[in-house]
Enzyme design. Structure first.
Site, PDB file in Angstrom:
ATOM      1  N   THR A   1     -17.296 -60.549  59.534  1.00 41.47           N
ATOM      2  CA  THR A   1     -17.618 -61.381  60.966  1.00 41.47           C
ATOM      3  C   THR A   1     -16.718 -60.881  62.194  1.00 41.47           C
ATOM      4  OG1 THR A   1     -18.866 -63.164  59.873  1.00 41.47           O
ATOM      5  CG2 THR A   1     -17.979 -63.534  62.087  1.00 41.47           C
TER       6      THR A   1
ATOM      7  N   HIS B   1     -23.599 -65.839  66.701  1.00 40.19           N
ATOM      8  CA  HIS B   1     -22.734 -66.863  65.870  1.00 40.19           C
ATOM      9  C   HIS B   1     -23.526 -68.238  66.069  1.00 40.19           C
ATOM     10  CE1 HIS B   1     -19.244 -67.040  63.140  1.00 40.19           C
ATOM     11  NE2 HIS B   1     -19.446 -68.402  63.396  1.00 40.19           N
TER      12      HIS B   1
ATOM     13  N   LYS C   1     -20.731 -58.057  61.296  1.00 40.47           N
ATOM     14  CA  LYS C   1     -21.553 -59.327  61.767  1.00 40.47           C
ATOM     15  C   LYS C   1     -21.366 -59.794  63.021  1.00 40.47           C
ATOM     16  CE  LYS C   1     -23.117 -64.146  60.598  1.00 40.47           C
ATOM     17  NZ  LYS C   1     -22.305 -65.043  61.075  1.00 40.47           N
TER      18      LYS C   1
ATOM     19  N   ARG D   1     -22.522 -70.548  68.751  1.00 39.59           N
ATOM     20  CA  ARG D   1     -21.317 -71.201  68.568  1.00 39.59           C
ATOM     21  C   ARG D   1     -19.925 -70.383  68.979  1.00 39.59           C
ATOM     22  NH1 ARG D   1     -22.581 -74.902  64.460  1.00 39.59           N
ATOM     23  NH2 ARG D   1     -20.418 -74.803  63.388  1.00 39.59           N
TER      24      ARG D   1
ATOM     25  N   TYR E   1     -13.676 -63.055  56.840  1.00 36.57           N
ATOM     26  CA  TYR E   1     -12.864 -63.307  58.192  1.00 36.57           C
ATOM     27  C   TYR E   1     -11.679 -62.782  57.719  1.00 36.57           C
ATOM     28  CZ  TYR E   1     -15.949 -66.763  60.070  1.00 36.57           C
ATOM     29  OH  TYR E   1     -17.065 -67.478  61.087  1.00 36.57           O
TER      30      TYR E   1
HETATM   31  C1  LIG Z   1     -22.186 -75.105  60.720  1.00 30.23           C
HETATM   32  C2  LIG Z   1     -22.144 -73.272  60.706  1.00 30.23           C
HETATM   33  C3  LIG Z   1     -20.910 -72.768  60.043  1.00 30.23           C
HETATM   34  C4  LIG Z   1     -21.006 -71.399  60.234  1.00 30.23           C
HETATM   35  N1  LIG Z   1     -19.872 -70.787  59.596  1.00 30.23           N
HETATM   36  C5  LIG Z   1     -20.002 -69.390  59.552  1.00 30.23           C
HETATM   37  C6  LIG Z   1     -19.054 -68.608  58.719  1.00 30.23           C
HETATM   38  O1  LIG Z   1     -18.178 -69.441  58.135  1.00 30.23           O
HETATM   39  N2  LIG Z   1     -19.059 -67.357  58.866  1.00 30.23           N
HETATM   40  C7  LIG Z   1     -19.961 -66.623  59.748  1.00 30.23           C
HETATM   41  O2  LIG Z   1     -19.913 -65.262  59.698  1.00 30.23           O
HETATM   42  N3  LIG Z   1     -20.741 -67.294  60.233  1.00 30.23           N
HETATM   43  C8  LIG Z   1     -20.691 -68.522  60.310  1.00 30.23           C
HETATM   44  N4  LIG Z   1     -21.753 -69.447  61.202  1.00 30.23           N
HETATM   45  C9  LIG Z   1     -22.890 -68.582  61.758  1.00 30.23           C
HETATM   46  C10 LIG Z   1     -23.958 -68.154  60.802  1.00 30.23           C
HETATM   47  O3  LIG Z   1     -23.599 -67.163  59.996  1.00 30.23           O
HETATM   48  C11 LIG Z   1     -25.080 -67.684  61.966  1.00 30.23           C
HETATM   49  O4  LIG Z   1     -24.690 -66.496  62.629  1.00 30.23           O
HETATM   50  C12 LIG Z   1     -25.759 -68.637  62.610  1.00 30.23           C
HETATM   51  O5  LIG Z   1     -25.759 -69.907  62.004  1.00 30.23           O
HETATM   52  C13 LIG Z   1     -27.330 -68.140  62.985  1.00 30.23           C
HETATM   53  O6  LIG Z   1     -27.829 -68.943  63.662  1.00 30.23           O
HETATM   54  P1  LIG Z   1     -29.002 -70.118  63.391  1.00 30.23           P
HETATM   55  O7  LIG Z   1     -28.005 -71.283  62.811  1.00 30.23           O
HETATM   56  O8  LIG Z   1     -29.721 -70.476  64.625  1.00 30.23           O
HETATM   57  O9  LIG Z   1     -29.899 -69.445  62.358  1.00 30.23           O
HETATM   58  C14 LIG Z   1     -21.860 -70.684  61.216  1.00 30.23           C
HETATM   59  C15 LIG Z   1     -22.864 -71.427  61.516  1.00 30.23           C
HETATM   60  C16 LIG Z   1     -23.121 -72.655  61.581  1.00 30.23           C
HETATM   61  C17 LIG Z   1     -24.237 -73.404  62.156  1.00 30.23           C
END
Ligand SMILES: Cc1cc2nc3c(=O)[nH]c(=O)nc-3n(C[C@H](O)[C@H](O)[C@H](O)COP(=O)(O)O)c2cc1C
Length: 410
Positions: free
Chosen positions: A159, A282, A258, A285, A133
Site C-alpha cells: 500500500t 484508500h 495498492k 480516507r 505497510y
Molecule cells: C477502517 C478501515 C481501515 C483500513 N485499513 C487499511 C489498511 O490497514 N491497509 C490498507 O491498505 N488499506 C486500508 N483501508 C483501505 C481499504 O483497504 C480500502 O482501500 C477501502 O476501504 C475501499 O473502500 P470501501 O471501504 O469504500 O470499500 C482501510 C479502510 C477502512 C475503512
C-alpha cells in the site's frame, strides 16, 4: 431499528454495526478524511456509469469464476485490507478469512491487524494475500515478508497511498487516536461500557490489545496505545520507487501496488515490476478532493495496456458496481467497509452472507445484461460513461452535489 433486521444490503449491515459497536469504532470505519468529498464521490460516481440492458439472449447459466495470478476464484470480488478489524469482533481477521476462503474469494490481511499472519493462516481454508505497510526498520519489513511467504500467502499487496496521515475529523471527535481531556475520556469510557455484546465478545478475552504482525517488534507493549506510538515513530515517509524495487527483490510471487489513482503512477508501477495494481484512494480516507476510483479507472486501464492486472476498490457496494468496473477495465473489485461492517454486525456469518449477496446479485445482473459469463463483461456492456473519464480528466470534474457531514451522528 430492532433486532429483527435481516442484513441483506450494505446499509442493513451498516446499521447493525452501528448499534453494536462503540461509537468510536463505528465512526473509524464509516468516516473519511478532511471534508469527506472523495468518500461521497467514490459512491456517487458509480451511478454515472450506465450498463446496457440486452434481451432475448438465451441466459441463465451464469459463470462467475475468475482467474487471478493463475488461481481460480469464485467471483471477481475480494476483501480489501482493513486495519484493526479484530477490534470489531473477537479475532475478527480469523473470522473474516474463514468466510472469504470458504466462499472462494481473496482475502487481504492488513499489516496492522490484530490477528497475526500465522493465526490467519491457521484459520484459512486456502491461501490469502498479505498487505504490507512500510516501516523504517527494513529488517523487520523483510521479516514480515518472509512470514507471509512462509504462511503460503499467494500475493503481496504493497500500500503506497499513506506516506503521511490525513486528518479524520470524526476520529478526532470520538477520541480515536487519543482523547484530549479527562471529560472526553469519561465520555468514551461511558460509551464503551454500554456496549455489552461487544464487550463480552471482544474486550473480555478477545486479546484486543496486540497487533499480531508487529508484536515481535515491541515485545513489552501493554496496549494499543503502545502499538500506535510505535507505528507513528517508525512510519517511513521517505518511501519511493526504489523501495518498490527492494520489495520486488524480497518477494517471490505476484506483487500488487495498492493506492494508484494516476495513469502516470500506474505506468511507473508496471515499470517497477508490479504484477497488479489496485486503483484506490484508500476509500476516501487519505487525500480528499481527489477523483473517485471508478472515474480514474478508464485512463489507468489505458496507461497499463494489459501489462498488469487491474483491481479497484472504493465505494463498491453491490454486484452492479463490480460489473461496471469490469466493463471499464478492472479484473476484480475489492471491498473494505462492506466486509468489516458485516463482520461487526454478525461475525463470520455476516461476512459469508455479504459475499453470498454479491454472488446472487451478480447472477441476476448478468442475466439481465444478456450475458452468461462474467468474463464477457467488457466495454460493449456499457451504454454510457462520462466522456471525460477516459481522458484522465476526472479530477477536473465538478465536485459531487452532496457533501457528507464532517461531524458524526448525521
Ligand atoms: C477502517 C478501515 C481501515 C483500513 N485499513 C487499511 C489498511 O490497514 N491497509 C490498507 O491498505 N488499506 C486500508 N483501508 C483501505 C481499504 O483497504 C480500502 O482501500 C477501502 O476501504 C475501499 O473502500 P470501501 O471501504 O469504500 O470499500 C482501510 C479502510 C477502512 C475503512
Amino acid at each position: 431499528m430492532g433486532r429483527s433486521i435481516v442484513a441483506t444490503t450494505f446499509e442493513d449491515d451498516r446499521q447493525r454495526a452501528r448499534q453494536r459497536l462503540p461509537r468510536q469504532l463505528f465512526e473509524f470505519i464509516d468516516g473519511g478524511s478532511f471534508g469527506e468529498e472523495t468518500l461521497a464521490a467514490n459512491r456517487n460516481d458509480f451511478a454515472r456509469v450506465h450498463l446496457r440492458q440486452r434481451v432475448l439472449m438465451d441466459v441463465g447459466n451464469a459463470v462467475l469464476d475468475t482467474e487471478i495470478f493463475g488461481e481460480r476464484f469464485a467471483l471477481p470480488l475480494g476483501l480489501s485490507p482493513v486495519g484493526l478489524a479484530g477490534l470489531m469482533r473477537r479475532r475478527g481477521e480469523a473470522q473474516a478469512v474463514r468466510a472469504a476462503t470458504a466462499a472462494g474469494v481473496p482475502f487481504v490481511l492488513s499489516t496492522v491487524s490484530l490477528c497475526g499472519i500465522e493465526e490467519v493462516a491457521a484459520a484459512a481454508a486456502r491461501p490469502f494475500w498479505f498487505q504490507l505497510y512500510f516501516l523504517r526498520d527494513r529488517d523487520y519489513v523483510a521479516k514480515m515478508i518472509g512470514r507471509a511467504q512462509q504462511a503460503g500467502c499467494t500475493a503481496l499487496v504493497m500500500t503506497v497511498d499513506v506516506p503521511v496521515n490525513s486528518p479524520r475529523h470524526r476520529d478526532a471527535q470520538t477520541g480515536m487516536g487519543g482523547v484530549p481531556s479527562a471529560l472526553a475520556r469519561a465520555k468514551v469510557v461511558a460509551d464503551f461500557s454500554r456496549r455489552w455484546p461487544w464487550l463480552r465478545d471482544v474486550a473480555v478475552g478477545g486479546r484486543p490489545h496486540i497487533f499480531g504482525n508487529l508484536a515481535a517488534a515491541i515485545p513489552d507493549a501493554r496496549g494499543l496505545a503502545d502499538f500506535r506510538s510505535f507505528t507513528r515513530a517508525n512510519w517511513d515517509n521517505a518511501i519511493g520507487w526504489k523501495d518498490v524495487a527492494w520489495v520486488r527483490d524480497q518477494w517471490d510471487g505476484p506483487l500488487v501496488i495498492k493506492g494508484i489513482l494516476d495513469p502516470q503512477d500506474a505506468a511507473a508501477a508496471v515499470a517497477a515490476g508490479a504484477n497488479g495494481i489496485v486503483v484506490s484512494n484508500h476509500g476516501g480516507r487519505q487525500l480528499d478532493g481527489v477523483a473517485s476510483s471508478i472515474s480514474m479507472l478508464p485512463a489507468i486501464a489505458n496507461a497499463v495496456g494489459g501489462r498488469a492486472e487491474i483491481f479497484l476498490d472504493g465505494g463498491v457496494r453491490n454486484a452492479i458496481d463490480v460489473l461496471r468496473a469490469r466493463a471499464l477495465g478492472a479484473k476484480a473489485c475489492f471491498v473494505g467497509r462492506p466486509w468489516v461492517l458485516a463482520l461487526a454486525a454478525d461475525g463470520e456469518a455476516g461476512v459469508a452472507r455479504m459475499i453470498e449477496r454479491f454472488r446472487i446479485e451478480m447472477i441476476s445482473a448478468l442475466g439481465l445484461m444478456g450475458l452468461n459469463d462474467v468474463a464477457d463483461v467488457g466495454a460493449e456492456a456499457l451504454a454510457h460513461v462520462p466522456p471525460e473519464w477516459s481522458r484522465g480528466e476526472a479530477a477536473a470534474a465538478p465536485p459531487p452535489a452532496r457533501r457528507v457531514a464532517t461531524i458524526a451522528g448525521e
